[in-house]
Every structure is written in C-alpha cells, then in structure tokens.
Design a protein around this motif. Structure first.
Motif, PDB file in Angstrom:
ATOM      1  N   VAL A 193       0.637  -1.096  -0.072  1.00 42.95           N
ATOM      2  CA  VAL A 193      -0.155  -0.027   0.175  1.00 42.95           C
ATOM      3  C   VAL A 193       1.214   1.242  -0.252  1.00 42.95           C
ATOM      4  N   SER A 194       1.659   1.294   1.300  1.00 41.82           N
ATOM      5  CA  SER A 194       2.704   1.807   0.732  1.00 41.82           C
ATOM      6  C   SER A 194       3.574   2.493  -0.303  1.00 41.82           C
ATOM      7  N   ALA A 195       3.775   1.553  -0.471  1.00 48.57           N
ATOM      8  CA  ALA A 195       4.469   1.133  -2.259  1.00 48.57           C
ATOM      9  C   ALA A 195       3.879   2.097  -3.820  1.00 48.57           C
ATOM     10  N   GLY A 196       2.111   2.181  -3.114  1.00 47.09           N
ATOM     11  CA  GLY A 196       1.404   2.660  -4.408  1.00 47.09           C
ATOM     12  C   GLY A 196       1.392   1.352  -4.995  1.00 47.09           C
ATOM     13  N   SER A 197       1.706   0.060  -5.088  1.00 46.77           N
ATOM     14  CA  SER A 197       2.059  -0.727  -6.281  1.00 46.77           C
ATOM     15  C   SER A 197       0.304  -1.557  -5.749  1.00 46.77           C
ATOM     16  N   ALA A 198      -0.874  -1.100  -4.920  1.00 47.44           N
ATOM     17  CA  ALA A 198      -2.161  -2.077  -4.395  1.00 47.44           C
ATOM     18  C   ALA A 198      -3.131  -1.379  -5.272  1.00 47.44           C
ATOM     19  N   ASN A 199      -3.992  -2.579  -5.176  1.00 46.31           N
ATOM     20  CA  ASN A 199      -5.158  -1.974  -6.433  1.00 46.31           C
ATOM     21  C   ASN A 199      -5.954  -1.673  -5.364  1.00 46.31           C
ATOM     22  N   MET A 200      -6.164   0.172  -5.110  1.00 45.08           N
ATOM     23  CA  MET A 200      -7.181   0.724  -4.170  1.00 45.08           C
ATOM     24  C   MET A 200      -8.510  -0.033  -3.853  1.00 45.08           C
ATOM     25  N   LEU A 201      -9.086  -0.070  -5.685  1.00 42.79           N
ATOM     26  CA  LEU A 201     -10.470  -0.200  -5.395  1.00 42.79           C
ATOM     27  C   LEU A 201     -10.783  -1.556  -4.986  1.00 42.79           C
TER      28      LEU A 201
END
Lengths: 480, 100
Positions: A193-201
C-alpha cells in the motif's frame, strides 16, 4: 522454520496439545468425577497463561511473518487465558445442575481459548481466519451443549449460520485484499500500500468485507441480530465465556488489521467505522431498555460496550493517536471482561431449572435474602453504567478521551449520552434487588461465589488503582 | 487463457448469489449451501489471483478454506440433526422461540 518459530507459538501449542491429550484422558474419568477434567483443563490454561506472560513484549515474528508475538498479543492472550479459567469456574457447578456435566465442555473451551490467543498473534490474514474458526467452531458446539433444550438448539443454529455467513464475508475480504496486494501477510499488505503498487479499489472492497466479517464476530450493529438470541438461548456459563473470549479475539484481529494493514484506507474506512460505532452504541442501549430477561438485557448491553470500544477504534488511521486508541480499547476489554464475568456469575447463581429465575423481576428481594450477592451485582451494574470508583468509569474515560483528541467530539458526546441512557436499565436491576419484595433462591457454590467475589473486588480495585493495568495496556503496542 | 477480470466477475456473481440465498431461502440446508457457495466464490477468486500473480500462496489459501468449510459443515450438520430430532423441521421460520 526454526526452533524459535515454535517457541513463539508455545502458549497456543501447549493449549492445543493439552486439549487433545485431555480428550483421551477424559475417556478414563468416571462420569461422576468430571471435576477432574475441569481441574486439568484449568491447569493447562494456567500453564499457557504463564508461557504467554513470560513472552512479555515479545520474541518478534515467526513462520515467515505469519504470526507475531508483541506486547499487544501478550495482553490479549493473558486476557483470553484468564477468561478461559473463569469460564471453567462458572461452568463446573452449573453443568451439574443442568445434568450436562460432560468432560468435552472443558476441552472445547480450551480449543476456543487457543483460537482466541492465536487471533491475537495472527499477522497474516489466512492465519487470522483459521484462528477465528478455531475460536468459533467450539463455541457453536458449546452453545448446543444443553441439547434437547429447544432454546439452546435454536441459539446454536442461529449462531452457527450467522457465524459461517460472517466467515464467508471475511474469506472473500481476504481474497480481495490478496488480489489487491499480492499477499495475505499484514506487513506485505502495508508495504504494497505504501509503495503504491496496490489496487486501491480491490483493497477498499477487501477492507470493507473484513470489517463486515469481524463486525459480526464482535456483534457490532448492523451485524448484531444474532447476539440477543444466542446469548439468551445458550447455557449461561457458555454465554458468559463467549461474551468475553469472542470479543477479545475479534477485537484483537480488528485492531491489528485496521491499524497495521489499512491505515492508508483511513479516508474510506473511518466514516464507516464512525457510523458503526454510533449505531452500535445507540441500538445496543435503546434495545436494552425494553428487555425483561436479564440474559437478553446483558446481551444488548454487551453490544453497547462494543460500541464504546469502537469509538476509540475510529482513530485507527491517525498514526500519532493509534497507540493511545489501542491502549484504551485493551484497557476497556479488561474492564468489560471483569465486570461481565461477575455479572454472568450472579446470573448463573440465580438461574434455576428449566430456565427459570432469568427475568429481572426474579431478582426482587435479593438485597435482603443474599446481601453479598446483591452488593456484588450492584458493583457490576455500576461498572457497566460507568460510575466511579469502578473500572467501567476509568475505561470509558480513556475511550472517550481518545475520541476527543482525535477530533471525534460528536461521537464522544453521543457515547456519554448513551451511557446516561444505560444507567436506567442497569439501575432497574439494582432497584429491583433492593426495593421490591421477593424470595429469590441463589445457588451457593464455592467456585461461583469465588468468581463473584473476586470479580467485584477487581472491579473496584482496578477502578481506584488504575496506573499499573493502564501502563501495561500502554506498553502493548502493535508491531509489524 | 481466460482473463483474470472475467474470473473475478464470475466469483463476485457467485458470492452475491450466495448472499441472496442466505437471505431469501428458508430451508436451513439450502441456507448452508448458499454459505458454501460464498466460500467457493472466494476460492475461485484466490485461485484466479494466484494464477495471475504466478504465485502459489493463493492456491494454498484455497486448501485452508476447503478444510475449514469441511470442519464447519461437520458441526453444522450435527446441530441440524439435533434440531430435526426435537422439531421435525429444518425451516428457519420454525426457529422463533427466542425473541423480545
């Protein structure tokens, strides 16, 4: 896999192995002597409690980061193991009275406690799910323990169906979280999540579903419908135990998941938790007002207490406030556990055959017939209502302080108002005991009286000497 | 190869059918079947994601979920049998003794 992996899980291992051995030993214990099974089970819990406390603030993570032993886990494990011991004390005489004194009761209770303890340690969502099931499945059986009693069977089936329904939500939430981040380990989820690689939806969907699944377990509104029926129908000794252990396990998992895995989802999840906390406090307290059956009244009151705890949980996304919120919830769980066990012990003492003696009206005259029992019940009702100098007051103070510091002043105000409403139905029990005439019969069992007395003393002592217990809760910080 | 999106949409549909079944159907056995459908929808999602990531842990999760579902059904059916013995019915609407 190294040796230290196993030492990290030592308390749970001890319990599960001991429960399995006891299952075998129990076959050789005569039917009239099931007290031995109870004693041996309590001894196993004491050993597990000792190991849990010996781990102190922890050995770190094990099994590739799937379980973690930190101060938070130690606190929750100690609470779960102690609640198991009290659960045995409450059950021993009660089971004989209901003529269901079978050894499996204590063994199932051990498995359930092991599940609650593992839930506090779970740092991986799959382990959390397995621990939740280890906690829940024995509880389904225990609810049905007085079989042939129709209300007990009905309670068990309702608990089972809604528990399985909730577990399905939880599993789907885990699957969505896995899809969003590529892992089920809490540390890896947070990293993705903090690396921004997660699919937020997908992640928000997963977080929401996890919230639903755990909300069922801790009986938060609108996932609370099963609670009054199950608490009323299950044998009282089971209810007293389940009201603490299931909430300890569920709250442990909820806090760890929200604080460690989903702090970035604060924007989406905070309003939801806020609304759930508000509804839980209001519905729990307002519905409790109308109850005539004491078990049902305590069930709604337990829903309300979960609402108070959620008031502090709302601050989970605030990195600065989260440790204080966790400490406040832990302390309140301790306060709730002590008071709850005391109140249920009184209920068990007054319950008579075929479910009689469970209406609040049956408590009339208790103040004159059994002054000590009535005094203890008064202490528990005051603590539930949040009066000083009991532990319930201190616990609520810490919870609402966190909410105020986090800027959720409206929620704290609603919490205080809801507590004021709750005073009405708690005091109704007290006035019935002292102001009305009646001839209640109480069962004078030694272990039960011990539990009532000890719970009353601890309720007052913890309310006066707050610092040591709260310090312990403050040190119980979560770590990845 | 089937795109992952399709599989996830299929699993979401299965999950919703399961939820609807739990809420609508009145026979306890059918309600439990619907819960199993929800669990298997989650399994499908796990397997689909695992094959998309080329990783194994999602597939292992499926085994855990199946095992737990089996343990649950053992307890659930036992409770159901005791209820059927006392009431001669497995209808959810016959469970109305506890209320207030």
């Amino acid at each position: 896999m190294t040796f230290s992996d196993f030492t990290t899980l030592l308390p749970e291992t001890v319990l599960v192995v001991w429960a399995s051995v006891l299952l075998l030993l129990d076959a050789f214990i005569l039917k009239a002597r099931k007290g031995w099974t109870a004693l041996l089970a309590a001894a196993g819990l004491a050993v597990a409690l000792g190991f849990a406390l010996a781990q102190g603030s922890g050995l770190g993570s094990a099994f590739g980061g799937m379980v973690v032993s930190d101060g938070f886990a130690t606190f929750m494990e100690a609470l779960a193991a102690a609640s198991g011991v009290v659960g045995i004390l409450l059950a021993y005489d009660y089971l004989k009275r209901l003529e269901i004194a079978r050894g499996e009761y204590y063994i199932l209770l051990l498995f359930s406690v092991a599940g609650a303890m593992l839930m506090a340690k779970a740092a991986d969502l799959m382990v959390m799910f397995l621990a939740l099931e280890l906690l829940s499945i024995p509880l389904y059986v225990l609810s049905a323990f007085a079989r042939k009693r129709e209300d007990g069977e009905e309670a068990a089936l309702k608990y089972f169906l809604l528990g399985a329904f909730a577990a399905a939500f939880l599993v789907y939430g885990i699957a969505m979280t896995y899809g969003a981040t590529g892992s089920t380990t809490i540390a890896a989820i947070a990293a993705a999540v903090s690396a921004g690689s997660a699919n937020m939806l997908l992640l928000a969907l997963g977080g929401g579903l996890l919230l639903v699944g755990l909300g069922f377990k801790i009986a938060a509104v609108p996932f609370h419908m099963w609670t009054p029926d199950v608490y009323q129908g299950a044998p009282s000794s089971v209810t007293g135990f389940m009201a603490v252990s299931a909430k300890v396990g569920g709250m442990a998992a909820l806090l760890r998941v929200l604080v460690l895995a989903f702090p970035q989802l604060g924007g989406q999840l905070t309003p939801i938790v806020w609304a759930i906390a508000l509804l839980t406090m209001l519905v729990g307290n307002l519905a409790a007002l109308a109850q005539k059956n004491i078990k049902r009244m305590l069930a709604y009151s337990s829903i309300a207490h979960v609402g108070y705890m959620l008031v502090a949980v709302v601050a989970f996304a605030d990195a600065k406030l989260a440790p204080a919120a966790v400490a406040a919830v832990l302390f309140y769980l301790l306060a709730y556990a002590v008071t709850n066990f005391g109140a249920w012990a009184v209920v068990i003492a007054l319950e008579r055959a075929e479910g009689k003696g469970l209406e609040i009206a049956d408590y009339a005259g208790l103040g004159r017939r059994h002054p000590w029992l009535a005094l203890a019940m008064t202490v528990f009702m005051l603590s539930f209502g949040g009066f000083p100098p009991t532990v319930g007051f201190v616990g609520k103070f810490y919870l609402f302080r966190v909410a105020v510091e986090g800027g959720f002043i409206g929620l704290a105000v609603v919490g205080v108002l809801a507590s004021v409403v709750s005073v009405y139905y708690y005091m109704r029990v007290v006035t019935t005991m002292y102001m009305k005439e009646g001839e209640p019969e109480a069962r004078g069992d030694g272990w039960l009286n011990l539990s009532v007395g000890a719970a009353a003393i601890v309720t007052v002592v913890l309310g006066v000497v707050v610092a040591p217990a709260f310090q312990w809760a403050l040190q119980a910080v979560l770590r990845l | 190869m089937v795109p992952t999106n399709y599989l996830i949409i299929l699993s979401a549909v299965l999950f919703l059918i399961g939820v609807a079944g739990v809420l609508v159907r009145r026979n306890v056995l059918v309600v439990y079947m619907s819960i199993e459908l929800m669990l298997n929808a989650a399994n499908l999602a796990f397997a689909a994601f695992a094959s998309a990531f080329g990783a194994l842990d999602g597939q292992i999760a499926v085994f855990f979920v199946m095992t737990v579902a089996a343990a649950e059904v053992a307890v659930g059916l036992a409770i159901l049998v005791t209820i059927f013995r006392t009431r001669q019915s497995v209808d959810v609407d016959s469970l109305h003794q506890l209320k207030g």
